[in-house]
Write an enzyme that holds these catalytic residues in place. Structure first.
Site, short mmCIF file in Angstrom:
data_model
loop_
_atom_site.label_atom_id
_atom_site.label_comp_id
_atom_site.label_asym_id
_atom_site.label_seq_id
_atom_site.Cartn_x
_atom_site.Cartn_y
_atom_site.Cartn_z
N CYS A 171 0.82 -1.19 0.00
CA CYS A 171 0.00 0.00 0.00
C CYS A 171 0.86 1.26 0.00
O CYS A 171 2.09 1.20 -0.04
CB CYS A 171 -0.88 0.01 1.25
SG CYS A 171 -1.67 -1.57 1.61
N ALA B 151 -4.80 -4.94 -2.10
CA ALA B 151 -5.35 -6.04 -1.29
C ALA B 151 -4.62 -7.34 -1.59
O ALA B 151 -4.64 -7.83 -2.71
CB ALA B 151 -6.84 -6.18 -1.56
N GLY C 81 2.44 -2.76 4.62
CA GLY C 81 3.26 -3.87 5.07
C GLY C 81 2.57 -5.21 5.03
O GLY C 81 1.37 -5.32 4.80
#
Length: 506
Positions: free
Chosen positions: A2, A70, A93
């Site tokens: 992310c 995701a 992470g």
């Protein structure tokens, strides 16, 4: 994986547009969904057009922004709160022991998501953040204490940068998001060197604690202690066995729950060993990149055939050289000849992985620094002895984030693909640092690693001589060719690099 970003306002309110702009700039890191905390409000969304009205609001205290790629969990939209919403977290992470941690934490905590990242906020409540085994950079806002904690994993696999200005404090996964603030809020010139000089990085294995009550912060370094001597008394055979088992565990952690992963494969011992071990647990695709007749592609193709593994290769044609030089420079937020040369095959490999629908790739990054793979290590060992080499290896591991890891992360995430690096697993690093250097450098460099690899790989790979990535793939040659196209000889390469700086900032 992310992106995370955020702004802390010091005095006068700042338009929320700046925080949203940072998220837009970093959207390539998390294409699935986004979330934003603005003071007391939290908004989750998929498209930035859905929050146009929010841009008219002002930040009076703090924002936390998140773009999600995701991988673990279907319901992991961030920011994530604790049970009473007195604390919120955004994280870039992967937590490899999250299943074990979740089983322990659910005795006292209620989980809102199925994201691996949620364990962090509950570990914080239990004062057990040192239990995390993973690669991460996170920002945690504790409303009750009125503090923000920025933290980064032990070796700096995941990046995190910040600026501390008169009007605000801000952080982001990539420097380009902070450039936007420095240019548009502070009025700094669009000068790459000047802008990057104003930006600092959170060091690996450290925490920055920001106190909102009085706008000050402190930094805690060496948050987790790394052992570096517990293997020193073991014989060669035992050390090799420990290393073999640790590498298998490290790979398994990083592919657990995945049906298929990509391997950025140069045909060298490091990436080839990761490819073979990964294939024991899931399907793999090898990605090999280079110019015409590059050694990396030749060796990777031969390996794929002998191990019966699928491979995708890309021979970069001369008419693509310019495109990739500029794309890599823009991705890594800096202009450095070697980093661009090495970054090109990583960028192109992750581009192919993205085309194939993959979200995770693995590489052999870190093995040379752990096991003495470079010629200079051999010189240090011969001329200055084992202790001096041991110190040099430890120093290089601690500096790996700024030399290689941030570059690799930015090149893969530019294509929306997460990079995982099994050699930088904490157990593997502790074993490697504990192994006597005589086990690493004898008649050849990386001896013990090559001996482990020979159990799984053909000898022509296990004992292939080390060749720097920019040479094996031809990446550095690509940069020089593009410079020549723009009228700059090798002797004037720095003038071409200055041209690149102007291109990527504008």
């Amino acid at each position: 994986m992310c992106s995370i970003s955020g702004i802390i306002v010091k005095e006068n309110p700042i338009s929320s547009k700046y925080s949203i702009d940072m998220m837009r700039i970093l959207k390539h890191r998390g294409r699935d969904n986004s979330g934003l905390l603005i003071d007391e409000d939290v908004i989750y969304f998929e498209k930035f057009d859905d929050i146009k009205d929010i841009e008219k609001e002002e930040i009076k205290n703090i924002t936390l922004g998140h773009n999600r790629l995701a991988i673990v969990g279907r319901y992991g939209v961030q920011p994530i709160p604790n049970e009473d919403e007195s604390a919120w977290i955004v994280c870039n992470g992967e937590i490899y022991n999250y299943i074990e941690l979740r089983d322990y934490l659910k005795q006292n905590h209620e989980f809102r998501t199925d994201s691996d990242n949620e364990v962090i906020i509950h570990l914080y409540e239990e004062e057990k953040l040192n239990e995390i085994d993973g690669d991460y950079a996170f920002a945690l806002y504790d409303k009750s204490k009125n503090i923000v904690i920025l933290a980064r994993d032990t070796f700096g696999v995941k990046p995190l940068f910040y600026v501390d200005r008169k009007e605000y404090f801000a952080f982001a996964s990539e420097r380009k998001a902070l450039w936007h603030l420095l240019i548009n809020i502070d009025g700094l010139d669009k000068d790459l060197d000047l802008l990057n000089k104003e930006i600092k990085r959170i060091k690996p294995n450290s925490q920055l604690i920001y106190y909102l009550d009085d706008d000050r912060f402190e930094i805690i370094e060496e948050f987790k202690k790394i052992k570096s001597n517990y293997m020193s008394q073991h014989d060669y055979s035992t050390a090799k066995e420990y290393l073999d088992k640790a590498l298998k565990r490290a790979v398994l952690k990083r592919v657990r729950g995945l049906d298929r992963v990509g391997i950025i494969c140069s045909g060298g011992v490091d990436s080839s060993l990761i490819a073979k071990l990964s294939s024991l647990y899931c399907d793999v695709i090898l990605y090999a990149v280079g110019i015409e007749n590059s050694e990396d592609i030749i060796y990777a193709e031969r390996l794929a055939k002998d191990l019966n593994l699928p491979i995708r290769k890309k021979i970069i044609s001369e008419d693509e050289y310019e495109k990739y030089v500029f794309k890599v420079a823009k991705a890594i937020d800096e202009v450095d000849l070697m980093k661009i040369g090495v970054g090109i095959p990583i960028y192109v490999a992750s581009e192919m992985a993205s085309e194939d629908g993959l979200k995770v790739v693995l590489s052999g990054q870190g093995a040379d620094e752990l096991f003495g793979g470079y010629a200079r290590y051999e010189r240090i060992f011969r001329e200055k002895g084992a202790e001096m080499l041991k110190e040099e290896l430890l120093k290089d591991i601690k500096n790996l984030h700024s030399v290689n890891l941030e570059r690799d992360d930015h090149c893969t995430m530019a294509n929306g693909v997460e990079l995982r690096v099994p050699f930088l697993d904490e157990e593997v690093v502790e074993i490697a640092l504990s192994i006597p250097v005589e086990y690493k450098i004898s008649e050849l460099r990386k001896k013990i690693l090559r001996d482990v690899a020979s159990k799984y790989l053909p000898d022509y790979i296990a004992f292939r001589p080390k060749k720097a990535a920019q040479y094996g793939s031809g990446g550095e040659k690509i940069v020089y060719k593009v410079a020549k196209k723009f009228g700059y000889s090798k002797k004037k390469i720095n003038e071409f690099l200055d041209l690149l700086k102007n291109k990527i900032i504008n």
